[in-house]
Design a protein around this motif. Structure first.
Motif, PDB file in Angstrom:
ATOM      1  N   LYS A 192       7.175  -1.090   8.520  1.00 53.01           N
ATOM      2  CA  LYS A 192       8.395  -0.547   7.913  1.00 53.01           C
ATOM      3  C   LYS A 192       8.229  -0.145   6.451  1.00 53.01           C
ATOM      4  CE  LYS A 192      10.979  -1.538  11.503  1.00 53.01           C
ATOM      5  NZ  LYS A 192      11.440  -0.561  12.415  1.00 53.01           N
ATOM      6  N   GLY A 193       7.237  -0.721   5.732  1.00 59.31           N
ATOM      7  CA  GLY A 193       7.099  -0.370   4.333  1.00 59.31           C
ATOM      8  C   GLY A 193       6.018  -1.142   3.599  1.00 59.31           C
ATOM      9  N   PHE A 194       5.955  -0.885   2.307  1.00 62.76           N
ATOM     10  CA  PHE A 194       5.013  -1.520   1.387  1.00 62.76           C
ATOM     11  C   PHE A 194       5.786  -2.555   0.583  1.00 62.76           C
ATOM     12  CE2 PHE A 194       2.930  -1.879  -2.708  1.00 62.76           C
ATOM     13  CZ  PHE A 194       1.583  -1.932  -2.370  1.00 62.76           C
ATOM     14  N   GLU A 195       5.261  -3.768   0.481  1.00 61.13           N
ATOM     15  CA  GLU A 195       5.967  -4.842  -0.210  1.00 61.13           C
ATOM     16  C   GLU A 195       5.033  -5.577  -1.158  1.00 61.13           C
ATOM     17  OE1 GLU A 195       9.108  -5.993   3.284  1.00 61.13           O
ATOM     18  OE2 GLU A 195       7.277  -7.157   3.140  1.00 61.13           O
ATOM     19  N   ARG A 228      -2.659   4.756   4.842  1.00 57.44           N
ATOM     20  CA  ARG A 228      -2.916   6.064   5.458  1.00 57.44           C
ATOM     21  C   ARG A 228      -2.310   6.181   6.859  1.00 57.44           C
ATOM     22  NH1 ARG A 228      -9.026   7.583   5.324  1.00 57.44           N
ATOM     23  NH2 ARG A 228      -9.056   5.833   6.757  1.00 57.44           N
ATOM     24  N   LYS A 229      -2.098   5.049   7.536  1.00 57.08           N
ATOM     25  CA  LYS A 229      -1.479   5.078   8.857  1.00 57.08           C
ATOM     26  C   LYS A 229      -0.033   5.551   8.788  1.00 57.08           C
ATOM     27  CE  LYS A 229      -3.982   1.079  10.617  1.00 57.08           C
ATOM     28  NZ  LYS A 229      -3.805  -0.312  11.077  1.00 57.08           N
ATOM     29  N   TYR A 230       0.636   5.306   7.665  1.00 53.83           N
ATOM     30  CA  TYR A 230       2.071   5.549   7.568  1.00 53.83           C
ATOM     31  C   TYR A 230       2.445   6.713   6.647  1.00 53.83           C
ATOM     32  CZ  TYR A 230       1.926   0.943   9.621  1.00 53.83           C
ATOM     33  OH  TYR A 230       1.652  -0.114  10.442  1.00 53.83           O
ATOM     34  N   THR A 285       8.090   7.464  -5.411  1.00 57.89           N
ATOM     35  CA  THR A 285       9.160   7.534  -4.433  1.00 57.89           C
ATOM     36  C   THR A 285       9.895   8.862  -4.535  1.00 57.89           C
ATOM     37  OG1 THR A 285      10.774   6.517  -5.898  1.00 57.89           O
ATOM     38  CG2 THR A 285       9.464   5.039  -4.522  1.00 57.89           C
ATOM     39  N   LYS A 286      10.767   9.104  -3.596  1.00 53.48           N
ATOM     40  CA  LYS A 286      11.546  10.338  -3.597  1.00 53.48           C
ATOM     41  C   LYS A 286      12.584  10.347  -4.707  1.00 53.48           C
ATOM     42  CE  LYS A 286      10.633  11.340   1.138  1.00 53.48           C
ATOM     43  NZ  LYS A 286      11.081  11.475   2.491  1.00 53.48           N
ATOM     44  N   PRO A 289      10.267   1.250   1.429  1.00 54.90           N
ATOM     45  CA  PRO A 289      10.182   1.720   2.826  1.00 54.90           C
ATOM     46  C   PRO A 289       9.338   2.992   2.905  1.00 54.90           C
ATOM     47  CG  PRO A 289      12.472   1.399   2.136  1.00 54.90           C
ATOM     48  CD  PRO A 289      11.628   1.270   0.920  1.00 54.90           C
ATOM     49  N   TRP A 290       8.696   3.208   4.034  1.00 55.46           N
ATOM     50  CA  TRP A 290       7.826   4.379   4.187  1.00 55.46           C
ATOM     51  C   TRP A 290       8.619   5.676   4.072  1.00 55.46           C
ATOM     52  CZ3 TRP A 290       3.481   2.902   2.865  1.00 55.46           C
ATOM     53  CH2 TRP A 290       2.856   1.773   3.378  1.00 55.46           C
ATOM     54  N   GLU A 291       9.896   5.666   4.430  1.00 55.76           N
ATOM     55  CA  GLU A 291      10.703   6.880   4.326  1.00 55.76           C
ATOM     56  C   GLU A 291      10.910   7.293   2.873  1.00 55.76           C
ATOM     57  OE1 GLU A 291      12.350   4.060   5.945  1.00 55.76           O
ATOM     58  OE2 GLU A 291      11.193   4.562   7.726  1.00 55.76           O
ATOM     59  N   GLU A 292      10.833   6.345   1.940  1.00 60.29           N
ATOM     60  CA  GLU A 292      11.061   6.627   0.528  1.00 60.29           C
ATOM     61  C   GLU A 292       9.801   7.024  -0.228  1.00 60.29           C
ATOM     62  OE1 GLU A 292      13.924   6.767  -1.319  1.00 60.29           O
ATOM     63  OE2 GLU A 292      14.866   6.696   0.649  1.00 60.29           O
ATOM     64  N   VAL A 293       8.632   6.818   0.362  1.00 62.48           N
ATOM     65  CA  VAL A 293       7.369   7.147  -0.314  1.00 62.48           C
ATOM     66  C   VAL A 293       7.165   8.652  -0.280  1.00 62.48           C
ATOM     67  CG1 VAL A 293       4.864   6.893  -0.254  1.00 62.48           C
ATOM     68  CG2 VAL A 293       6.324   4.931   0.225  1.00 62.48           C
ATOM     69  N   ASP A 294       7.032   9.247  -1.463  1.00 63.94           N
ATOM     70  CA  ASP A 294       6.782  10.675  -1.560  1.00 63.94           C
ATOM     71  C   ASP A 294       5.281  10.939  -1.671  1.00 63.94           C
ATOM     72  OD1 ASP A 294       7.398  13.327  -1.630  1.00 63.94           O
ATOM     73  OD2 ASP A 294       8.014  13.345  -3.730  1.00 63.94           O
ATOM     74  N   TYR A 295       4.620  10.265  -2.626  1.00 64.70           N
ATOM     75  CA  TYR A 295       3.178  10.425  -2.821  1.00 64.70           C
ATOM     76  C   TYR A 295       2.524   9.075  -3.086  1.00 64.70           C
ATOM     77  CZ  TYR A 295       3.842  15.447  -3.299  1.00 64.70           C
ATOM     78  OH  TYR A 295       4.148  16.756  -3.064  1.00 64.70           O
ATOM     79  N   VAL A 296       1.267   8.975  -2.674  1.00 62.15           N
ATOM     80  CA  VAL A 296       0.406   7.848  -3.030  1.00 62.15           C
ATOM     81  C   VAL A 296      -0.704   8.433  -3.893  1.00 62.15           C
ATOM     82  CG1 VAL A 296      -1.082   6.014  -2.198  1.00 62.15           C
ATOM     83  CG2 VAL A 296       0.926   6.660  -0.874  1.00 62.15           C
ATOM     84  N   ILE A 297      -0.813   7.926  -5.122  1.00 61.81           N
ATOM     85  CA  ILE A 297      -1.755   8.477  -6.092  1.00 61.81           C
ATOM     86  C   ILE A 297      -2.815   7.427  -6.389  1.00 61.81           C
ATOM     87  CG2 ILE A 297      -1.978   9.500  -8.372  1.00 61.81           C
ATOM     88  CD1 ILE A 297       1.165   9.908  -8.124  1.00 61.81           C
ATOM     89  N   ALA A 298      -4.076   7.774  -6.196  1.00 59.07           N
ATOM     90  CA  ALA A 298      -5.175   6.840  -6.426  1.00 59.07           C
ATOM     91  C   ALA A 298      -6.013   7.307  -7.606  1.00 59.07           C
ATOM     92  CB  ALA A 298      -6.055   6.734  -5.189  1.00 59.07           C
ATOM     93  N   SER A 299      -6.378   6.376  -8.456  1.00 59.21           N
ATOM     94  CA  SER A 299      -7.277   6.647  -9.569  1.00 59.21           C
ATOM     95  C   SER A 299      -8.691   6.363  -9.082  1.00 59.21           C
ATOM     96  CB  SER A 299      -6.923   5.749 -10.753  1.00 59.21           C
ATOM     97  OG  SER A 299      -7.820   5.930 -11.789  1.00 59.21           O
TER      98      SER A 299
END
Length: 124
Positions: A32-35, A95-97, A74-75, A49-59
Protein backbone atom coordinates in the motif's frame (compact mmCIF):
# COMPACT_ATOMS: atom_id res chain seq x y z
CA UNK A 1 0.64 3.15 18.37
CA UNK A 2 0.53 3.97 14.68
CA UNK A 3 -1.50 1.79 12.32
CA UNK A 4 0.44 0.61 9.28
CA UNK A 5 -0.86 1.24 5.76
CA UNK A 6 0.48 -2.04 4.41
CA UNK A 7 -1.22 -5.40 4.52
CA UNK A 8 1.79 -7.22 3.02
CA UNK A 9 5.38 -6.17 3.75
CA UNK A 10 8.13 -6.63 1.14
CA UNK A 11 11.11 -5.09 2.93
CA UNK A 12 12.01 -3.69 6.36
CA UNK A 13 15.44 -2.07 6.72
CA UNK A 14 17.25 0.43 8.96
CA UNK A 15 17.21 3.94 7.53
CA UNK A 16 17.69 7.62 8.22
CA UNK A 17 15.10 10.28 7.41
CA UNK A 18 16.29 13.80 6.70
CA UNK A 19 13.40 15.91 7.96
CA UNK A 20 14.94 18.97 9.55
CA UNK A 21 16.84 16.91 12.07
CA UNK A 22 17.96 13.41 11.18
CA UNK A 23 15.72 10.66 12.49
CA UNK A 24 16.94 7.08 12.73
CA UNK A 25 14.49 4.25 12.36
CA UNK A 26 13.08 1.63 10.03
CA UNK A 27 11.74 1.83 6.50
CA UNK A 28 8.89 -0.47 5.56
CA UNK A 29 7.93 -1.09 1.95
CA UNK A 30 4.69 -2.88 1.30
CA UNK A 31 1.75 -3.25 -1.01
CA UNK A 32 0.00 0.00 0.00
CA UNK A 33 2.88 2.44 0.50
CA UNK A 34 6.26 3.52 1.84
CA UNK A 35 6.56 3.98 5.60
CA UNK A 36 9.24 5.29 7.95
CA UNK A 37 9.04 4.80 11.71
CA UNK A 38 11.46 6.50 14.10
CA UNK A 39 13.17 4.18 16.57
CA UNK A 40 13.30 6.82 19.34
CA UNK A 41 9.91 8.49 19.17
CA UNK A 42 6.80 6.57 18.15
CA UNK A 43 5.05 9.84 17.19
CA UNK A 44 7.57 10.49 14.40
CA UNK A 45 6.57 8.56 11.33
CA UNK A 46 6.08 9.14 7.60
CA UNK A 47 3.54 7.22 5.55
CA UNK A 48 3.42 7.76 1.79
CA UNK A 49 0.78 5.79 -0.16
CA UNK A 50 1.87 4.67 -3.63
CA UNK A 51 -0.92 6.74 -5.20
CA UNK A 52 0.69 9.91 -3.79
CA UNK A 53 4.23 9.21 -5.03
CA UNK A 54 5.02 11.31 -8.08
CA UNK A 55 8.77 10.69 -8.46
CA UNK A 56 11.52 8.69 -6.77
CA UNK A 57 14.84 10.50 -7.06
CA UNK A 58 18.12 8.68 -6.38
CA UNK A 59 21.51 10.28 -5.88
CA UNK A 60 23.88 7.99 -7.78
CA UNK A 61 27.66 8.14 -7.34
CA UNK A 62 30.58 6.13 -8.74
CA UNK A 63 28.64 5.06 -11.85
CA UNK A 64 25.90 3.33 -9.88
CA UNK A 65 28.07 1.56 -7.34
CA UNK A 66 26.92 3.76 -4.45
CA UNK A 67 23.57 5.40 -3.78
CA UNK A 68 23.94 7.59 -0.68
CA UNK A 69 20.35 8.87 -0.56
CA UNK A 70 17.00 8.71 -2.27
CA UNK A 71 13.96 10.92 -2.13
CA UNK A 72 10.23 10.64 -2.69
CA UNK A 73 8.45 13.57 -4.30
CA UNK A 74 4.71 13.50 -3.73
CA UNK A 75 1.96 14.90 -5.91
CA UNK A 76 1.57 17.73 -3.38
CA UNK A 77 5.18 18.74 -4.25
CA UNK A 78 6.65 17.65 -0.90
CA UNK A 79 10.01 15.86 -0.97
CA UNK A 80 11.04 13.35 1.70
CA UNK A 81 14.71 12.32 1.71
CA UNK A 82 16.02 9.05 3.16
CA UNK A 83 19.20 7.02 3.24
CA UNK A 84 19.99 3.43 4.16
CA UNK A 85 22.94 1.10 3.94
CA UNK A 86 21.32 -1.01 1.26
CA UNK A 87 19.66 1.63 -0.91
CA UNK A 88 19.67 -0.61 -3.97
CA UNK A 89 17.45 -3.14 -2.18
CA UNK A 90 15.06 -0.37 -1.23
CA UNK A 91 14.88 1.01 -4.76
CA UNK A 92 14.36 -2.46 -6.23
CA UNK A 93 11.46 -3.01 -3.84
CA UNK A 94 9.99 0.40 -4.71
CA UNK A 95 10.32 -0.37 -8.43
CA UNK A 96 7.48 -2.91 -8.10
CA UNK A 97 5.02 -0.14 -7.21
CA UNK A 98 6.33 2.98 -8.99
CA UNK A 99 6.53 3.21 -12.77
CA UNK A 100 10.10 3.10 -14.14
CA UNK A 101 9.71 6.45 -15.93
CA UNK A 102 8.96 8.04 -12.53
CA UNK A 103 12.26 6.88 -11.04
CA UNK A 104 14.93 9.49 -11.72
CA UNK A 105 18.61 10.10 -11.12
CA UNK A 106 19.44 13.39 -9.44
CA UNK A 107 21.83 15.88 -10.99
CA UNK A 108 25.52 15.54 -10.20
CA UNK A 109 27.55 18.37 -8.70
CA UNK A 110 29.05 19.30 -12.07
CA UNK A 111 25.61 19.32 -13.74
CA UNK A 112 24.35 21.79 -11.14
CA UNK A 113 27.39 24.05 -11.65
CA UNK A 114 27.01 23.80 -15.43
CA UNK A 115 23.34 24.82 -15.27
CA UNK A 116 24.15 27.72 -12.96
CA UNK A 117 26.83 29.00 -15.33
CA UNK A 118 24.56 28.64 -18.35
CA UNK A 119 21.72 30.54 -16.68
CA UNK A 120 24.12 33.21 -15.44
CA UNK A 121 25.53 33.96 -18.89
CA UNK A 122 22.36 33.27 -20.86
CA UNK A 123 21.38 36.12 -23.15
CA UNK A 124 17.89 37.45 -22.53
Amino acid sequence: MVQSLNTKVDLVIDATAFTGFTDYGKVMIGDKGFEFYSSRDSRKYIQIPWEEVDYVIASVLLKGKWIPRYAFQTKKNVTYTFSSKEAKKVLRAVRKYVEPNHMLQSLSFFDVVKRAMQSRFKKS
